[in-house]
Design an enzyme around this catalytic site. Structure first.
Site, PDB file in Angstrom:
ATOM      1  CB  CYS A   1      -0.783   0.120   1.321  1.00  0.00           C
ATOM      2  SG  CYS A   1      -1.869   1.621   1.302  1.00  0.00           S
TER       3      CYS A   1
ATOM      4  CB  CYS B   1      -2.054   4.409   4.609  1.00  0.00           C
ATOM      5  SG  CYS B   1      -3.405   3.897   3.440  1.00  0.00           S
ATOM      6  CB  SER B   2      -0.775   0.237   6.451  1.00  0.00           C
ATOM      7  OG  SER B   2      -1.634   0.882   7.372  1.00  0.00           O
TER       8      SER B   2
END
Ligand code: FE
Length: 204
Positions: free
Chosen positions: A109, A112-113
């Protein structure tokens, strides 16, 4: 490669800021007696122990042993994963990408995550770290080499950028020497990293 992470063009979460806010909120709620710290612990426990890569491993092992399931999984990941009972937040729109002798898939990603919680649990620290997020796209082969994974020059590396709308799961190649193995034994060879694409499934 990069793109908006939700329909408003925002990330769905900013890890550092989010973590701080969560901690502040948690302390406040506990302090004022609104939240039972035990309940909080059980929630964390759920994501650390009950919901985790062993769920994804069952999905992979089923795909390896059931061609019809594999087909459904590659066609509609969310529905096929839900067949095994794995549903919930951060797993609503799953796309499964298959590793073959010609293609190796890697999931990141970049913003972000974003991560498929119902099948993999919580993301590892390195997945959320800026170096992995930046470099996985720019130099995936170098990143894979640092994970100890050499991908031949004749193999195409495809990098998938997760978003709030689409989460990816890698279907790794079934290891050689596992003919006749049942799904439970196969599932034990499927690691978290194999389903992110930074490793292969373990050799028997
Ligand atoms: Fe994200």
């Amino acid at each position: 490669m990069t793109g908006p992470h939700d329909s408003n063009g925002r990330h769905d979460h900013e890890p550092d800021a989010l973590e701080l806010r969560v901690q502040a909120l948690e302390s406040l709620l506990v302090e004022r007696g609104y939240v039972d710290p035990g309940a909080m612990d059980r929630l964390i426990e759920t994501y650390e122990h009950e919901v985790g890569p062993h769920n994804g491993a069952q999905v992979v092992a089923r795909a390896w042993t059931d061609p019809d399931y594999r087909e459904r999984l590659l066609t509609d990941g969310s529905a096929a994963i839900a067949e095994l009972g794995f549903t919930g937040r951060q797993g609503e729109h799953m796309t499964v990408v298959e590793n073959t002798t010609e293609v190796h898939n890697l999931v990141v990603c970049t913003l972000c995550s974003c991560y498929p919680w119902p099948v993999l649990g919580l993301p590892p620290v390195w997945y959320k770290a800026p170096p992995y997020r930046a470099r996985a796209v720019i130099e995936p082969r170098a990143v894979l080499a640092e994970f100890g994974l050499e991908v031949g020059e004749d193999v195409e590396v495809r990098v998938w950028d997760s978003t709030a709308e689409i989460r990816y799961l890698v279907l790794p190649e079934r290891p050689a020497g596992t003919d006749g193995w049942g799904a439970d034994a196969l599932a034990r060879l499927v690691t978290r990293d194999a389903m992110i694409g930074t490793a292969r499934a373990a050799a028997p």
